[in-house]
Design a protein around this motif. Structure first.
Motif, mmCIF file in Angstrom:
data_model
loop_
_atom_site.group_PDB
_atom_site.id
_atom_site.type_symbol
_atom_site.label_atom_id
_atom_site.label_comp_id
_atom_site.label_asym_id
_atom_site.label_seq_id
_atom_site.Cartn_x
_atom_site.Cartn_y
_atom_site.Cartn_z
ATOM 1 N N ASN A 134 1.063 -0.933 -0.141
ATOM 2 C CA ASN A 134 0.244 -0.197 -0.301
ATOM 3 C C ASN A 134 0.676 1.255 -0.159
ATOM 4 O O ASN A 134 2.525 1.889 0.907
ATOM 5 N N ASN A 135 0.595 2.270 -0.894
ATOM 6 C CA ASN A 135 1.379 3.769 -0.947
ATOM 7 C C ASN A 135 3.049 3.754 -1.529
ATOM 8 O O ASN A 135 3.335 3.930 -0.784
ATOM 9 N N SER A 136 3.487 2.221 -2.409
ATOM 10 C CA SER A 136 3.881 2.243 -2.513
ATOM 11 C C SER A 136 4.736 3.103 -3.321
ATOM 12 O O SER A 136 6.024 2.947 -3.412
ATOM 13 N N GLN A 137 3.733 4.075 -3.618
ATOM 14 C CA GLN A 137 4.724 4.404 -5.204
ATOM 15 C C GLN A 137 4.991 3.529 -6.397
ATOM 16 O O GLN A 137 5.403 4.794 -7.394
ATOM 17 N N HIS A 157 -1.936 2.675 -4.307
ATOM 18 C CA HIS A 157 -0.718 2.252 -5.567
ATOM 19 C C HIS A 157 0.130 4.025 -4.856
ATOM 20 O O HIS A 157 1.108 3.798 -4.836
ATOM 21 N N THR A 158 -0.146 4.558 -5.108
ATOM 22 C CA THR A 158 -0.213 5.566 -4.417
ATOM 23 C C THR A 158 -1.271 6.330 -3.348
ATOM 24 O O THR A 158 -0.954 8.012 -3.310
ATOM 25 N N LEU A 203 -11.203 10.537 -12.751
ATOM 26 C CA LEU A 203 -9.640 10.835 -12.014
ATOM 27 C C LEU A 203 -9.646 11.964 -11.510
ATOM 28 O O LEU A 203 -10.569 13.063 -12.377
ATOM 29 N N TYR A 204 -8.884 12.415 -10.623
ATOM 30 C CA TYR A 204 -8.762 13.886 -10.192
ATOM 31 C C TYR A 204 -7.496 13.936 -10.310
ATOM 32 O O TYR A 204 -6.901 13.499 -11.180
ATOM 33 N N ARG A 205 -7.535 15.698 -9.984
ATOM 34 C CA ARG A 205 -5.833 16.087 -11.000
ATOM 35 C C ARG A 205 -4.855 15.031 -10.731
ATOM 36 O O ARG A 205 -4.059 15.230 -11.320
ATOM 37 N N ASP A 206 -4.702 14.623 -9.097
ATOM 38 C CA ASP A 206 -3.385 14.321 -8.749
ATOM 39 C C ASP A 206 -2.595 12.512 -8.983
ATOM 40 O O ASP A 206 -2.480 11.848 -8.994
ATOM 41 N N SER A 207 -4.073 12.050 -9.275
ATOM 42 C CA SER A 207 -4.544 10.463 -9.496
ATOM 43 C C SER A 207 -3.545 10.071 -10.840
ATOM 44 O O SER A 207 -2.983 10.364 -11.184
ATOM 45 N N CYS A 208 -3.142 8.870 -10.926
ATOM 46 C CA CYS A 208 -1.964 8.135 -11.971
ATOM 47 C C CYS A 208 -3.026 7.460 -12.368
ATOM 48 O O CYS A 208 -3.634 6.079 -11.991
ATOM 49 N N GLY A 209 -2.600 8.005 -14.050
ATOM 50 C CA GLY A 209 -3.692 7.082 -14.685
ATOM 51 C C GLY A 209 -3.181 4.853 -14.622
ATOM 52 O O GLY A 209 -3.712 5.019 -15.678
#
Length: 367
Positions: free
Chosen positions: A115-118, A314-315, A332-338
């Motif tokens: 979780n949140n590994s980026q 993921h993020t 998706l929001y502004r900062d969401s990862c595609g």
């Protein structure tokens, strides 16, 4: 970079041609490259690495060497196993290695699936493998499908296909694949898990197995530069899709002297197979478990509609989904990862229906 290339080239000429081309035969001496999607500024900021793993700098700021714990071989020998991490492209890192598939897969999974590994895999959907990994000449493919969305009433002889697996190596793979898709009883399970391509350049040639999780396995060849060119060719096509998603299909609210304005729009995952049971469907994709890595809270559920507030693990970025029997509309929001879109689509193809496509709000096909 030159030292890395020379080392891998020497290894390629020395070892790879001794190996069986088919990685499923247990010979594990092949060079592999993994594309890792990154939302981290630099490898030094990785929050977690598997136990006893060491990351060392080189003279090139974009190249790191990852040393895995030594493994003990017969006759009291040990072998150091290493991975080259190339972060020249800060968004899509490359891991080059000759570490065995089982051990490398364990390392990459431990690095990514937290979780949140980026970090995330590059998710190559079935139609991406078919249409975008078109380097060189096709020599085969692998299919893998397992329907994990079935309930008890579906488990009947004349019900939906439950499982389908196949390996084909030989001439005219596209014709064989096309023939399978004409069978109405099989088409929902014709999901590509990998393709094999022969890629020739002025430097030489390589045979590559390209998998759904962005792994390139060099099964035979004589040029490491050709391998790198093959990886870069496909990576650029995947990166273009992610850039398109993030530039055009994220919702961004902006303020100005005239008031508020909205940039961007939604995308749609089009389902050929109708959702029959919303509870089963939502339980699978919103559990927070791999491979979807999404957790969500439906705020409204009827027999033919669900509105979902979701988080990409993921993020840890938020996004929304409106789900109907034949489509998933994704905001998706502004900062969401595609990458959440390619992950969702690729895994729905493997575990729900292989004929799923990703389209834009104006019905243009994105993948």
């Amino acid at each position: 970079m030159k030292e890395m290339k020379d080392s891998l080239q020497d290894y390629l000429l020395k070892v790879v041609d001794e190996a069986d081309e088919d990685e499923d035969q247990g010979n594990d001496k092949k060079i592999k490259t993994y594309i890792i999607e990154s939302n981290i500024d630099a490898p030094e900021k990785i929050s977690y690495t598997p136990k006893n793993t060491v990351i060392k700098k080189t003279d090139n700021p974009n190249l790191k060497i990852i040393y895995l714990p030594e493994i003990h071989l017969k006759k009291s020998r040990t072998e150091k196993q290493l991975i080259y991490l190339d972060s020249s492209d800060p968004r899509f890192w490359l891991l080059h290695t000759n570490v065995g598939s089982t051990r490398m897969r364990g390392f990459v999974n431990e690095l990514v699936i937290r979780n949140n590994s980026q970090l995330d895999f590059a998710w190559f959907a079935s139609n991406f493998l078919e249409n975008k990994c078109d380097i060189g000449i096709g020599e085969g493919f692998g299919l893998k499908y397992q329907n994990s969305f079935l309930n008890g009433s579906d488990l009947m002889e004349d019900g939906p296909i439950r499982r389908f697996s196949m390996l084909f190596w030989g001439g005219k793979p596209q014709d064989v694949l096309g023939g399978l898709k004409t069978n109405p009883g099989l088409v929902s399970g014709v999901n590509l898990s990998r393709v094999k391509r022969i890629f020739k350049t002025d430097d030489g040639y390589v045979k590559e197995n390209i998998s759904r999780e962005g792994q390139f396995t060099l099964t035979k060849g004589d040029s490491i530069d050709s391998h790198f060119l093959a990886v870069d060719n496909v990576k650029m096509k995947y990166e273009l899709i992610i850039n398109t998603i993030e530039n055009d299909y994220r919702i961004n609210f902006m303020t100005s002297e005239q008031g508020y304005s909205v940039k961007g729009t939604y995308s749609v995952i089009k389902l050929e197979r109708k959702i029959e049971n919303f509870k089963i469907f939502l339980d699978h994709i919103l559990s927070g478990n791999k491979p979807f890595r999404i957790i969500g809270l439906p705020s409204e559920i009827t027999n033919d509609f669900a509105n979902v507030f979701a988080i990409d693990l993921h993020t840890n970025h938020k996004f929304n989904m409106e789900i109907t029997p034949n489509a998933i509309r994704v905001y998706l929001y502004r900062d969401s990862c595609g990458n959440v879109l390619t992950r969702l689509m690729t895994n729905l193809q493997q575990y729900y229906d292989s004929q799923i496509t990703l389209i834009g709000s104006e019905h243009e096909q994105l993948i």
